[in-house]
Motif scaffolding. Structure first.
Motif, PDB file in Angstrom:
ATOM      1  N   LYS A 247      12.695   6.300 -10.113  1.00  0.00           N
ATOM      2  CA  LYS A 247      12.262   5.602  -8.911  1.00  0.00           C
ATOM      3  C   LYS A 247      11.070   6.345  -8.305  1.00  0.00           C
ATOM      4  O   LYS A 247      11.150   7.535  -8.025  1.00  0.00           O
ATOM      5  N   ILE A 248       9.951   5.653  -8.123  1.00  0.00           N
ATOM      6  CA  ILE A 248       8.751   6.306  -7.603  1.00  0.00           C
ATOM      7  C   ILE A 248       8.306   5.778  -6.248  1.00  0.00           C
ATOM      8  O   ILE A 248       7.426   6.357  -5.614  1.00  0.00           O
ATOM      9  N   GLY A 249       8.901   4.668  -5.774  1.00  0.00           N
ATOM     10  CA  GLY A 249       8.517   4.146  -4.467  1.00  0.00           C
ATOM     11  C   GLY A 249       9.249   2.870  -4.147  1.00  0.00           C
ATOM     12  O   GLY A 249      10.136   2.431  -4.900  1.00  0.00           O
ATOM     13  N   LEU A 250       8.883   2.261  -3.009  1.00  0.00           N
ATOM     14  CA  LEU A 250       9.475   0.999  -2.568  1.00  0.00           C
ATOM     15  C   LEU A 250       8.379  -0.053  -2.430  1.00  0.00           C
ATOM     16  O   LEU A 250       7.242   0.253  -2.054  1.00  0.00           O
ATOM     17  N   ILE A 251       8.742  -1.299  -2.735  1.00  0.00           N
ATOM     18  CA  ILE A 251       7.816  -2.420  -2.606  1.00  0.00           C
ATOM     19  C   ILE A 251       7.256  -2.456  -1.188  1.00  0.00           C
ATOM     20  O   ILE A 251       7.955  -2.211  -0.205  1.00  0.00           O
ATOM     21  N   GLY A 252       5.969  -2.770  -1.072  1.00  0.00           N
ATOM     22  CA  GLY A 252       5.352  -2.823   0.241  1.00  0.00           C
ATOM     23  C   GLY A 252       4.254  -3.854   0.327  1.00  0.00           C
ATOM     24  O   GLY A 252       4.073  -4.691  -0.562  1.00  0.00           O
ATOM     25  N   SER A 253       3.497  -3.756   1.417  1.00  0.00           N
ATOM     26  CA  SER A 253       2.372  -4.662   1.647  1.00  0.00           C
ATOM     27  C   SER A 253       1.230  -3.904   2.302  1.00  0.00           C
ATOM     28  O   SER A 253       0.511  -4.438   3.137  1.00  0.00           O
ATOM     29  N   THR A 254       1.056  -2.642   1.913  1.00  0.00           N
ATOM     30  CA  THR A 254      -0.002  -1.833   2.496  1.00  0.00           C
ATOM     31  C   THR A 254      -1.337  -2.137   1.812  1.00  0.00           C
ATOM     32  O   THR A 254      -1.374  -2.647   0.703  1.00  0.00           O
ATOM     33  N   GLY A 255      -2.426  -1.811   2.500  1.00  0.00           N
ATOM     34  CA  GLY A 255      -3.746  -2.093   1.963  1.00  0.00           C
ATOM     35  C   GLY A 255      -4.083  -3.567   2.095  1.00  0.00           C
ATOM     36  O   GLY A 255      -3.599  -4.259   2.988  1.00  0.00           O
ATOM     37  N   ARG A 256      -4.910  -4.063   1.196  1.00  0.00           N
ATOM     38  CA  ARG A 256      -5.306  -5.475   1.213  1.00  0.00           C
ATOM     39  C   ARG A 256      -4.229  -6.290   0.513  1.00  0.00           C
ATOM     40  O   ARG A 256      -4.226  -6.441  -0.706  1.00  0.00           O
ATOM     41  N   SER A 257      -3.296  -6.795   1.283  1.00  0.00           N
ATOM     42  CA  SER A 257      -2.137  -7.496   0.736  1.00  0.00           C
ATOM     43  C   SER A 257      -1.712  -8.580   1.701  1.00  0.00           C
ATOM     44  O   SER A 257      -1.808  -8.418   2.923  1.00  0.00           O
ATOM     45  N   THR A 258      -1.249  -9.713   1.170  1.00  0.00           N
ATOM     46  CA  THR A 258      -0.803 -10.821   2.009  1.00  0.00           C
ATOM     47  C   THR A 258       0.710 -10.870   2.164  1.00  0.00           C
ATOM     48  O   THR A 258       1.239 -11.727   2.863  1.00  0.00           O
ATOM     49  N   GLY A 259       1.434  -9.949   1.504  1.00  0.00           N
ATOM     50  CA  GLY A 259       2.882  -9.934   1.614  1.00  0.00           C
ATOM     51  C   GLY A 259       3.472  -8.893   0.686  1.00  0.00           C
ATOM     52  O   GLY A 259       2.774  -8.340  -0.167  1.00  0.00           O
ATOM     53  N   PRO A 260       4.751  -8.568   0.859  1.00  0.00           N
ATOM     54  CA  PRO A 260       5.386  -7.540   0.035  1.00  0.00           C
ATOM     55  C   PRO A 260       5.356  -7.896  -1.448  1.00  0.00           C
ATOM     56  O   PRO A 260       5.787  -8.979  -1.848  1.00  0.00           O
ATOM     57  N   HIS A 261       4.822  -6.998  -2.253  1.00  0.00           N
ATOM     58  CA  HIS A 261       4.808  -7.192  -3.706  1.00  0.00           C
ATOM     59  C   HIS A 261       4.369  -5.890  -4.362  1.00  0.00           C
ATOM     60  O   HIS A 261       3.901  -4.968  -3.697  1.00  0.00           O
ATOM     61  N   LEU A 262       4.544  -5.817  -5.659  1.00  0.00           N
ATOM     62  CA  LEU A 262       4.042  -4.686  -6.435  1.00  0.00           C
ATOM     63  C   LEU A 262       2.812  -5.130  -7.208  1.00  0.00           C
ATOM     64  O   LEU A 262       2.858  -6.105  -7.960  1.00  0.00           O
ATOM     65  N   HIS A 263       1.719  -4.402  -7.029  1.00  0.00           N
ATOM     66  CA  HIS A 263       0.531  -4.587  -7.874  1.00  0.00           C
ATOM     67  C   HIS A 263       0.615  -3.532  -8.973  1.00  0.00           C
ATOM     68  O   HIS A 263       0.584  -2.339  -8.705  1.00  0.00           O
ATOM     69  N   PHE A 264       0.735  -3.990 -10.220  1.00  0.00           N
ATOM     70  CA  PHE A 264       0.997  -3.104 -11.356  1.00  0.00           C
ATOM     71  C   PHE A 264      -0.108  -3.260 -12.384  1.00  0.00           C
ATOM     72  O   PHE A 264      -0.437  -4.381 -12.784  1.00  0.00           O
ATOM     73  N   GLU A 265      -0.690  -2.134 -12.813  1.00  0.00           N
ATOM     74  CA  GLU A 265      -1.737  -2.175 -13.829  1.00  0.00           C
ATOM     75  C   GLU A 265      -1.445  -1.147 -14.912  1.00  0.00           C
ATOM     76  O   GLU A 265      -0.873  -0.090 -14.641  1.00  0.00           O
ATOM     77  N   VAL A 266      -1.849  -1.477 -16.138  1.00  0.00           N
ATOM     78  CA  VAL A 266      -1.717  -0.571 -17.277  1.00  0.00           C
ATOM     79  C   VAL A 266      -3.103  -0.376 -17.895  1.00  0.00           C
ATOM     80  O   VAL A 266      -3.829  -1.354 -18.119  1.00  0.00           O
ATOM     81  N   TYR A 267      -3.445   0.876 -18.154  1.00  0.00           N
ATOM     82  CA  TYR A 267      -4.724   1.186 -18.787  1.00  0.00           C
ATOM     83  C   TYR A 267      -4.488   1.990 -20.070  1.00  0.00           C
ATOM     84  O   TYR A 267      -3.620   2.854 -20.114  1.00  0.00           O
ATOM     85  N   LYS A 268      -5.264   1.678 -21.099  1.00  0.00           N
ATOM     86  CA  LYS A 268      -5.278   2.476 -22.320  1.00  0.00           C
ATOM     87  C   LYS A 268      -6.716   2.912 -22.570  1.00  0.00           C
ATOM     88  O   LYS A 268      -7.602   2.086 -22.750  1.00  0.00           O
ATOM     89  N   ASN A 269      -6.918   4.216 -22.504  1.00  0.00           N
ATOM     90  CA  ASN A 269      -8.264   4.777 -22.653  1.00  0.00           C
ATOM     91  C   ASN A 269      -9.244   4.128 -21.677  1.00  0.00           C
ATOM     92  O   ASN A 269     -10.389   3.823 -22.009  1.00  0.00           O
TER      93      ASN A 269
END
Length: 280
Positions: A247-269
């Motif tokens: 567990k690394i955190g809780l769902i939120g709506s901080t920053g530029r957000s219109t409602g509680p959600h997780l913005h998740f991205e994956v990068y390879k190189n």
């Protein structure tokens, strides 16, 4: 203009009555169902989302594009054999909670996800907690989504989450909550957690100045990094070693957000990847 480009264009234009004929034409030309999804439907819906976020598209545009994409996907689904790109996607179980008969927002989410090739188990409306439990046990989804439009029915979201927890089915999967009355406080109270997608260490944890709000970046080695944004609470700390499912955190709506959600991205190189291949 190629048929795949024509499919892309009619999705953007929301021409749901034209898309099936074009999909059939693409198949007749030798395109596979997977190619149509990956090269036309998915990019089109990505572009729709981008235009919506820039206020170039509005809700009716989003609904029409999603409906057109849903029709195309329904036509292609029987052709997606095991081992295809779509069959490898993680499953999502979603439904409107018990006592609530509203489904426009949920259906839009379902159409968008299905339109980009993901497997969605839509439980419909007025879904009892035990039906969610049964579906999660049967389909073992990576994500469970709960929708409620009314404040009087919203209370059934945490009740359903508790039912999953009591059945031993809560841990190891992401939860998504949504609906007009759902607030950041609700997400915090329901402890909608964020988990590490894989083992690694915390590269960054803090506040973003580019709209992500409170965020965490994990380095998994071999060129892989994941980003988790808009958190309400950051649990992980910079330099911390994490395991898959930590567990690394809780769902939120901080920053530029219109409602509680997780913005998740994956990068390879340094290159952005499709995140559904990396969900826990």
């Amino acid at each position: 203009m190629s048929t795949l480009q024509q499919i892309y264009d009619v999705i953007l234009q929301g021409k749901r009555n034209e898309v099936e004929a074009l999909v059939k034409q693409a198949l007749d030309e030798g395109q596979t169902a997977t190619a149509i999804i990956e090269q036309a439907l998915r990019p089109a819906m990505d572009e729709v989302g981008e235009r919506f976020s820039r206020a170039e598209f509005f809700l009716p545009d989003l609904i029409l594009a999603a409906e057109a994409t849903k029709r195309a996907t329904a036509f292609l689904r029987p052709l997606l054999a095991d081992g295809s790109a779509a069959s490898r996607q993680e499953t999502i179980v979603i439904g409107t909670v018990q006592g609530d008969l509203h489904d426009i927002g949920k259906n839009l989410v379902v159409a968008t996800l299905e339109g980009t090739g993901y497997r969605v188990v839509d439980l419909g409306v007025d879904v009892a907690p035990e039906k969610f439990v049964e579906a999660v046990r049967q389909h073992n989804p990576a994500v469970v989504g709960f929708s409620a439009l009314l404040s009087t029915t919203m209370v059934n979201i945490p009740r359903t989450i508790d039912a999953l927890r009591e059945a031993g089915l809560r841990d190891g999967r992401l939860l998504a909550v949504g609906g007009a009355p759902v607030t950041q406080r609700n997400a915090d109270e329901w402890q909608v957690e964020i988990y590490a997608a894989d083992a690694g260490h915390v590269l960054e944890a803090g506040w973003s100045n580019v709209g992500y709000g409170q965020y965490v970046i994990l380095d998994h080695g071999n060129g892989y990094r994941t980003l988790y944004a808009h958190m309400s609470v950051i649990i992980a700390r910079r330099g911390q070693a994490v395991e898959k499912g930590t567990k690394i955190g809780l769902i939120g709506s901080t920053g530029r957000s219109t409602g509680p959600h997780l913005h998740f991205e994956v990068y390879k190189n340094g290159v952005l990847q499709n995140p559904f291949h990396y969900l826990p």
